[in-house]
Scaffold this active site. Sequence first.
Site, PDB file in Angstrom:
ATOM      1  N   CYS A  81      36.030  46.404  30.801  1.00 59.48           N
ATOM      2  CA  CYS A  81      36.165  45.090  31.435  1.00 59.48           C
ATOM      3  C   CYS A  81      36.191  43.938  30.429  1.00 59.48           C
ATOM      4  CB  CYS A  81      35.026  44.880  32.421  1.00 59.48           C
ATOM      5  SG  CYS A  81      35.023  46.050  33.789  1.00 59.48           S
ATOM      6  N   HIS A 347      39.490  40.341  39.547  1.00 61.20           N
ATOM      7  CA  HIS A 347      39.095  41.001  38.301  1.00 61.20           C
ATOM      8  C   HIS A 347      40.084  42.089  37.896  1.00 61.20           C
ATOM      9  CE1 HIS A 347      36.789  42.580  35.090  1.00 61.20           C
ATOM     10  NE2 HIS A 347      36.009  43.409  35.760  1.00 61.20           N
TER      11      HIS A 347
END
Length: 397
Positions: A81, A347
Amino acid sequence: MRSYIVGVGMTKFEKPESRDWQYWDMVKEAGTAALADAGVGYEDIQQAAVGYCFQTSTAGQRAVYELGLTGIPVYNVNNNCATGSTALMMARQFVEGGGSDCVLALGFEKMARGSLGGGSDGGAGDFKTSPVARHYGIMAAAHGFEMTPPTAQIFGNAAREHMKKYGTTEAQLAAVAAKNHRHSTGNPYAQFQDPYTVGEVLAAKPIHHPLTRLQCSPTSDGAAAAVVVSERFVEEHGLGDRAVEIAAQAMTTDTEASFVSGTCIDAVGLPMSREAARQVYESAGIGAEDLDVIELHDCFSINELLTYEALGLCGEGESGPLVESGATTHGGRWVVNPSGGLISKGHPLGATGIAQAAELTWQLRGEAGPRQVPDARTALAHNIGLGGAAVVTLLRR
């Protein structure tokens, strides 16, 4: 040598399969916007760092071919991430090392529908061989393993630990999500743009107690781009009015501190974030009190609270009352996640870190529209990936 962001661009973050596009279409849209924002052509780009998690090898090359076929070096980046901010860091290093004057940082993701699993493969997989096996081992030893999405589970268990140790309430966790959903109503790039009250957040579908659906970042498609240049390039091309300085930046990975306590709070990256922030503050000679606006990695509501503490916005265990007080929204001491954050903006893993930099660049230029933080001069981005990497970036006008 100093480095500057002179152009940023991004796509609207979208629910997977809601738009008929490929990852190279996303990159063309975001990259073209960043180049136009900087007022430069792709022929000026000397290197490109391209981040993604779910596409195949050399997808970075396929993506930038839509911008031009100039034969420049293209580096494919994957750091879970934290991939986007890692690509940005590489671009900064290329410039500050003197190897290039103009570098493109790109991040994109085309994701599968459904909850993110235990690693960048998107599924729970075999945790014995997973790169996050040690992290989930900590969780299993302390809390067991339930049939809920693995990433929501480890962060949800971190929330349970925080509640037990510090008295943090479910309403305080929900206040993070309510704030960020409210912020996203002013962001045309956000995947979600609907406001929710604390009560509505609490009443949403449970994912892993105490986290509800509205406290979890969604899976998303999208791309973001930034043009990073040297001071010489700024001067030669008259870009002073566009330039935002990357004043300090640090990346940390897991140390024994992530595992020795046996807590999910530490396993999800609190020690990494704290150390990266310390390095940035020390390098820039500032503290949390000097910040105006912050984009941080709220993959789940609990991680925003943990990051308040890691960044020094409050003391250990004081993050619940801090968000409840209004200190981290418009009119408060800082504005945190004016974009809506990961929870509401979306995201797409490879794009997230660069999208944070794009938002902060707009904020520091005074171009953020209805979500503008008045007189913003100093901004901080925080991007984290399990397995593990934490990147903290300080930007100054």
